[in-house]
Scaffold this active site. Sequence first.
Site, PDB file in Angstrom:
ATOM      1  N   CYS A 100       0.829  -1.205   0.000  1.00  0.00           N
ATOM      2  CA  CYS A 100       0.000   0.000   0.000  1.00  0.00           C
ATOM      3  C   CYS A 100       0.865   1.257   0.000  1.00  0.00           C
ATOM      4  CB  CYS A 100      -0.927   0.012   1.210  1.00  0.00           C
ATOM      5  SG  CYS A 100      -2.243  -1.211   1.088  1.00  0.00           S
ATOM      6  N   CYS A 129      14.815   9.362  -5.775  1.00  0.00           N
ATOM      7  CA  CYS A 129      13.509   8.718  -5.657  1.00  0.00           C
ATOM      8  C   CYS A 129      13.093   8.864  -4.201  1.00  0.00           C
ATOM      9  CB  CYS A 129      13.568   7.251  -6.087  1.00  0.00           C
ATOM     10  SG  CYS A 129      14.561   6.244  -4.993  1.00  0.00           S
TER      11      CYS A 129
END
Lengths: 440, 101
Positions: free
Chosen positions: A227, A395
């Site tokens: 998630c 990132c």
Amino acid sequence: MDKISNLEKQIAYLQEVLRCKEEELRALQANEQHASFCSPDKLSKDDVERFSRQIIIPAIGCKGQMALKTSSILIVGVGGLGCPAAQYLAGSGVGHIGLVDYDEVECSNLHRQLLHTEDSIGVPKVTSASIALKKLNSSLRISEYHTQLNSSNALNIVQKYDIVIDATDNVATRYLLNDACVLSGKPLVSGSALRLEGQLTVYNYNKGPCYRCIFPKPPPPETVTNCGDGGVLGAVPGVVGVLEALEAIKIVLGCSGILSGQLLLFSAESSAFRNVRLRTRNASCDVCGENPKISHLIDYEQFCGAKATDKDSSICLLREEQRINAPALFDSFVSKCEGLLIDVRSPEEFEMCAVPRSLNIPLKNIDEPDSVSQIITALQDKQAEQNPFPVYVVCRRGNDSQKAVLMLEKVLKDQNVAVRDLTGGLHAWARKVDSDFPIY
Amino acid sequence: MTDGLQVTLEFGGGAELLFGNIKKHEVTLPVDDTPWTIRSLLTWMKDNLLKERPELFIQGDTVRPGILVLVNDADWELLGELDYKIESKDTILFISTLHGG
């Protein structure tokens, strides 16, 4: 004198009688109360007043409510699925709920894990949920297990309950729970959710298939999205968690129509439920088949090649000189305006928060011709300034950026560039350079 | 008027991400001497439909572990898996199992 001592004796005797009578009364009252609250064959006045709306449904009745009252259900994972499941089970009058979760409440849980509150950030999820559930139903018995379910404790915990709800977030724990339920003969209600989709089924129920019958081999770890990386709309696990509670309640009540041998697919995008037919129990299943190979719990992290959590672990693909730390990147890219900064996260993440002047090229597109020409155009504007020209890659945590460096080194091999990635990603940037940058 | 086998291919649970992020494809499989099976369909999909990273969908001659194949809402295991003979108007759903919560 005699008269006085006589009266004193009589009073003392009467006091003793009074004390005995009071004791007898207290014992009788306690017994009665106990009988009315805990009688195995009778609902109390409170029970009737509280649960009448569901008792009057013919499929439930007093018998069904009593079955709920004497039932015990284990919920593994007190997150997006476990919170709504626990809430509806507590509301329905289930007598005993067990909660298993090793984790503490984080801010990013609150959009979907609605038993937890802002006040409970940092508190074990089992404690936070237990407080909320007791406010809802003070007569509920709750057992908290603030621990990671593993091969050495799972059977011991699972055996104490009638039904198990899988509300976990990782593959290894799902196999562990399946095997523990098969070995101890418990039905397993299994739900999952990601992005805008949910899935629900019941394993090991009434000779139906188990998780291993359907999925004998675990998925390759790189195909599993959690998630935190894929995202999830809060109401989606909400729907699935409530349905998990419903299936568990139906099992307690002995209803027909249990979701065994079937998989319910929920799509929030199309507002549709789809019920598909699964295979039957596999006679040669490794754990529930006729000659099972698995007779005790194994090492599930090894079996799945993945950790039994949904937390990402760090990878290390680059040499030290191919990396840069946050303060050095700040000095070069922000203070001295050197180099090109490529952010390889998804466009959605980039839109949420990004380093000013950085260029967004998602990792999955990084070696496509369009992306390469975009980078080369950006380089041509500035490349004369420095030799070799620094190309920085960022990132979220510093894993994808390493993969991107390796890919960029290949596609930019004809350019005079030095490609490096930010160690620790934007998390490190937020901690060491810019405290206003969100950590998500 | 179209020659060939018309089938609906559907994707879910993230499997659609490998097919241009489109969840439903109406396709016509070209006429062939041998009947179409899921086995030959997978090869056709790999050549004609799969947009990226085939190893995340196919391993060897079958789908990778963690993808369920459902023919007209029934597990392909009930129908012969790779050898199931595809019929006109079949709906074949490829669903990647979810693990989040």
